[in-house]
Write a protein that holds these residues in place. Sequence first.
Motif, PDB file in Angstrom:
ATOM      1  N   THR A 167       0.838  -1.195   0.000  1.00 28.80           N
ATOM      2  CA  THR A 167       0.000   0.000   0.000  1.00 28.80           C
ATOM      3  C   THR A 167       0.874   1.247   0.000  1.00 28.80           C
ATOM      4  OG1 THR A 167      -0.142   0.099   2.419  1.00 28.80           O
ATOM      5  CG2 THR A 167      -1.808  -1.209   1.272  1.00 28.80           C
ATOM      6  N   VAL A 168       0.346   2.304  -0.592  1.00 31.43           N
ATOM      7  CA  VAL A 168       1.049   3.581  -0.684  1.00 31.43           C
ATOM      8  C   VAL A 168       0.157   4.655  -0.094  1.00 31.43           C
ATOM      9  CG1 VAL A 168       2.173   5.242  -2.205  1.00 31.43           C
ATOM     10  CG2 VAL A 168       2.184   2.811  -2.797  1.00 31.43           C
ATOM     11  N   GLN A 169       0.716   5.444   0.809  1.00 34.24           N
ATOM     12  CA  GLN A 169      -0.028   6.501   1.466  1.00 34.24           C
ATOM     13  C   GLN A 169       0.830   7.758   1.535  1.00 34.24           C
ATOM     14  OE1 GLN A 169      -0.865   5.647   5.565  1.00 34.24           O
ATOM     15  NE2 GLN A 169      -2.196   7.419   5.861  1.00 34.24           N
ATOM     16  N   ARG A 170       0.222   8.901   1.356  1.00 36.11           N
ATOM     17  CA  ARG A 170       0.930  10.167   1.510  1.00 36.11           C
ATOM     18  C   ARG A 170       0.665  10.717   2.892  1.00 36.11           C
ATOM     19  NH1 ARG A 170       2.322  13.394  -2.945  1.00 36.11           N
ATOM     20  NH2 ARG A 170       2.669  15.088  -1.463  1.00 36.11           N
ATOM     21  N   VAL A 171       1.723  11.052   3.605  1.00 34.19           N
ATOM     22  CA  VAL A 171       1.629  11.744   4.885  1.00 34.19           C
ATOM     23  C   VAL A 171       2.435  13.019   4.732  1.00 34.19           C
ATOM     24  CG1 VAL A 171       2.057  11.665   7.361  1.00 34.19           C
ATOM     25  CG2 VAL A 171       1.408   9.572   6.146  1.00 34.19           C
ATOM     26  N   GLY A 172       1.768  14.113   4.448  1.00 31.74           N
ATOM     27  CA  GLY A 172       2.475  15.346   4.151  1.00 31.74           C
ATOM     28  C   GLY A 172       3.319  15.169   2.904  1.00 31.74           C
ATOM     29  N   ALA A 173       4.615  15.439   3.039  1.00 31.11           N
ATOM     30  CA  ALA A 173       5.539  15.300   1.906  1.00 31.11           C
ATOM     31  C   ALA A 173       6.254  13.958   1.921  1.00 31.11           C
ATOM     32  CB  ALA A 173       6.552  16.438   1.923  1.00 31.11           C
ATOM     33  N   THR A 174       5.734  13.009   2.688  1.00 32.95           N
ATOM     34  CA  THR A 174       6.345  11.680   2.806  1.00 32.95           C
ATOM     35  C   THR A 174       5.465  10.624   2.144  1.00 32.95           C
ATOM     36  OG1 THR A 174       7.407  12.274   4.901  1.00 32.95           O
ATOM     37  CG2 THR A 174       7.183   9.928   4.418  1.00 32.95           C
ATOM     38  N   VAL A 218       4.591   6.831   2.248  1.00 37.33           N
ATOM     39  CA  VAL A 218       4.711   5.675   3.146  1.00 37.33           C
ATOM     40  C   VAL A 218       4.364   4.415   2.364  1.00 37.33           C
ATOM     41  CG1 VAL A 218       3.938   4.590   5.277  1.00 37.33           C
ATOM     42  CG2 VAL A 218       4.110   7.088   5.145  1.00 37.33           C
ATOM     43  N   LEU A 219       5.347   3.549   2.185  1.00 39.91           N
ATOM     44  CA  LEU A 219       5.151   2.264   1.520  1.00 39.91           C
ATOM     45  C   LEU A 219       5.011   1.193   2.594  1.00 39.91           C
ATOM     46  CD1 LEU A 219       7.855   2.448  -1.319  1.00 39.91           C
ATOM     47  CD2 LEU A 219       5.569   3.468  -1.244  1.00 39.91           C
ATOM     48  N   THR A 220       3.912   0.462   2.570  1.00 42.22           N
ATOM     49  CA  THR A 220       3.662  -0.541   3.596  1.00 42.22           C
ATOM     50  C   THR A 220       3.578  -1.929   2.980  1.00 42.22           C
ATOM     51  OG1 THR A 220       2.420   1.067   4.927  1.00 42.22           O
ATOM     52  CG2 THR A 220       2.122  -1.263   5.461  1.00 42.22           C
ATOM     53  N   LEU A 221       4.474  -2.801   3.381  1.00 34.61           N
ATOM     54  CA  LEU A 221       4.420  -4.208   2.977  1.00 34.61           C
ATOM     55  C   LEU A 221       3.161  -4.791   3.617  1.00 34.61           C
ATOM     56  CD1 LEU A 221       8.175  -5.061   3.694  1.00 34.61           C
ATOM     57  CD2 LEU A 221       7.168  -4.177   1.578  1.00 34.61           C
ATOM     58  N   ASN A 222       2.238  -5.280   2.811  1.00 36.50           N
ATOM     59  CA  ASN A 222       0.900  -5.570   3.317  1.00 36.50           C
ATOM     60  C   ASN A 222       0.476  -7.014   3.036  1.00 36.50           C
ATOM     61  OD1 ASN A 222      -1.583  -5.014   4.533  1.00 36.50           O
ATOM     62  ND2 ASN A 222      -2.505  -4.418   2.588  1.00 36.50           N
ATOM     63  N   ARG A 223       1.148  -7.905   3.718  1.00 38.05           N
ATOM     64  CA  ARG A 223       0.791  -9.327   3.646  1.00 38.05           C
ATOM     65  C   ARG A 223       0.941  -9.907   5.051  1.00 38.05           C
ATOM     66  NH1 ARG A 223       3.941 -14.120   0.614  1.00 38.05           N
ATOM     67  NH2 ARG A 223       2.180 -15.518   0.274  1.00 38.05           N
ATOM     68  N   PRO A 224       0.209  -9.360   6.009  1.00 40.82           N
ATOM     69  CA  PRO A 224       0.443  -9.690   7.423  1.00 40.82           C
ATOM     70  C   PRO A 224       0.242 -11.149   7.768  1.00 40.82           C
ATOM     71  CG  PRO A 224      -1.598  -8.437   7.147  1.00 40.82           C
ATOM     72  CD  PRO A 224      -0.873  -8.375   5.842  1.00 40.82           C
ATOM     73  N   GLU A 225      -0.635 -11.839   7.022  1.00 45.89           N
ATOM     74  CA  GLU A 225      -0.870 -13.260   7.329  1.00 45.89           C
ATOM     75  C   GLU A 225       0.364 -14.111   7.083  1.00 45.89           C
ATOM     76  OE1 GLU A 225      -1.573 -12.776   2.968  1.00 45.89           O
ATOM     77  OE2 GLU A 225      -2.030 -11.629   4.777  1.00 45.89           O
ATOM     78  N   ALA A 226       1.324 -13.586   6.313  1.00 46.78           N
ATOM     79  CA  ALA A 226       2.585 -14.285   6.037  1.00 46.78           C
ATOM     80  C   ALA A 226       3.783 -13.491   6.556  1.00 46.78           C
ATOM     81  CB  ALA A 226       2.729 -14.532   4.539  1.00 46.78           C
ATOM     82  N   LYS A 227       3.517 -12.655   7.586  1.00 47.70           N
ATOM     83  CA  LYS A 227       4.568 -11.792   8.136  1.00 47.70           C
ATOM     84  C   LYS A 227       5.257 -10.998   7.033  1.00 47.70           C
ATOM     85  CE  LYS A 227       5.471 -14.381  12.392  1.00 47.70           C
ATOM     86  NZ  LYS A 227       4.378 -15.355  12.244  1.00 47.70           N
ATOM     87  N   ASN A 228       4.457 -10.611   6.046  1.00 51.74           N
ATOM     88  CA  ASN A 228       4.921  -9.786   4.930  1.00 51.74           C
ATOM     89  C   ASN A 228       6.065 -10.428   4.148  1.00 51.74           C
ATOM     90  OD1 ASN A 228       3.006  -7.772   5.608  1.00 51.74           O
ATOM     91  ND2 ASN A 228       4.390  -7.008   7.181  1.00 51.74           N
ATOM     92  N   ALA A 229       5.998 -11.752   4.020  1.00 52.52           N
ATOM     93  CA  ALA A 229       6.959 -12.450   3.156  1.00 52.52           C
ATOM     94  C   ALA A 229       6.814 -11.928   1.736  1.00 52.52           C
ATOM     95  CB  ALA A 229       6.714 -13.956   3.192  1.00 52.52           C
ATOM     96  N   LEU A 230       7.913 -11.883   1.016  1.00 49.15           N
ATOM     97  CA  LEU A 230       7.936 -11.294  -0.316  1.00 49.15           C
ATOM     98  C   LEU A 230       7.052 -12.073  -1.285  1.00 49.15           C
ATOM     99  CD1 LEU A 230      11.776 -10.643  -0.516  1.00 49.15           C
ATOM    100  CD2 LEU A 230       9.996  -8.921  -0.176  1.00 49.15           C
ATOM    101  N   SER A 231       6.365 -11.334  -2.138  1.00 45.56           N
ATOM    102  CA  SER A 231       5.527 -11.917  -3.174  1.00 45.56           C
ATOM    103  C   SER A 231       5.694 -11.085  -4.433  1.00 45.56           C
ATOM    104  CB  SER A 231       4.054 -11.907  -2.740  1.00 45.56           C
ATOM    105  OG  SER A 231       3.562 -10.571  -2.698  1.00 45.56           O
ATOM    106  N   LEU A 232       5.229 -11.588  -5.545  1.00 40.55           N
ATOM    107  CA  LEU A 232       5.312 -10.810  -6.785  1.00 40.55           C
ATOM    108  C   LEU A 232       4.537  -9.498  -6.689  1.00 40.55           C
ATOM    109  CD1 LEU A 232       5.097 -13.580  -9.546  1.00 40.55           C
ATOM    110  CD2 LEU A 232       7.119 -12.476  -8.598  1.00 40.55           C
ATOM    111  N   PRO A 233       3.303  -9.502  -6.156  1.00 42.09           N
ATOM    112  CA  PRO A 233       2.612  -8.222  -6.017  1.00 42.09           C
ATOM    113  C   PRO A 233       3.362  -7.229  -5.126  1.00 42.09           C
ATOM    114  CG  PRO A 233       1.063 -10.032  -5.801  1.00 42.09           C
ATOM    115  CD  PRO A 233       2.436 -10.631  -5.802  1.00 42.09           C
TER     116      PRO A 233
END
Length: 266
Positions: free
Chosen positions: A8-15, A17-32
Amino acid sequence: MGGTEHLTVQRVGATSVLTLNRPEAKNALSLPMLVGLYDGWIEADEDDAIRSIVLTGAGGAFCAGMDLKALAGGGMAGQHYRDRLKADPDLHWKAMLRHHRPRKPVIAAVEGYCVAGGTEILQGTDIRVAGESATFGLFEVRRGLFPIGGSTVRLQRQIPRTHALEMLLTGRPYSAPEAAAIGLIGHVVPDGTALAEALEIAELINACGPLAVEAVKASVYETAELTETDGLAAELTRGWPVFDTADAKEGARAFAEKRPPVYKRA
């Protein structure tokens, strides 16, 4: 803003924020996740309104590395992204910051597991904050694997070689205080507050001249492996042009007038 089902991508002011969003797999890497990361780095660099980037993970974990269960089962989720990999066979390395360095500062906000590929991505970030219960480590040798995300090269340049070799060769876990003691991370904060702390650091960066910030980051990395003489010469090449910018003049004028500067990347 961009993003995928696992990033997920979120803007907080001028920042950004990229969030690895696969919590069920402790955010293990995936193609998406890898595609989303790559796009996130590029989008942040191309948007002049973004001054900094924060990388974090959802669900109380940062990243547990490659999805070994998926690999053992014959493939990773998100196969519909295969065309992106075919178009750019280097995309996954760019996503993991192995073959790409964003020009904007990248701050890691770590909670929970940051191991294997997570620790490899971490080495591509510039500033690192972790919750006190976070766990780090390069577990690859325990699985008969090689940490091919850059750790045998980068780690010894970021922490003392004896600590780098111990981490690489034992595959043991490291606590956040131990990771800070050897210099792998810069801040240890109460659990659940790493993102807030990272955003506070980002705000400090965002208040600075963006051209100056980007030139400073570039100079640090460009000169890292140069001799002192060559490095100092390269620093002048990067640094002098900053003094000729309108932002530099604005910074001095704002100081004299006792007001916040208004930078325009000019």
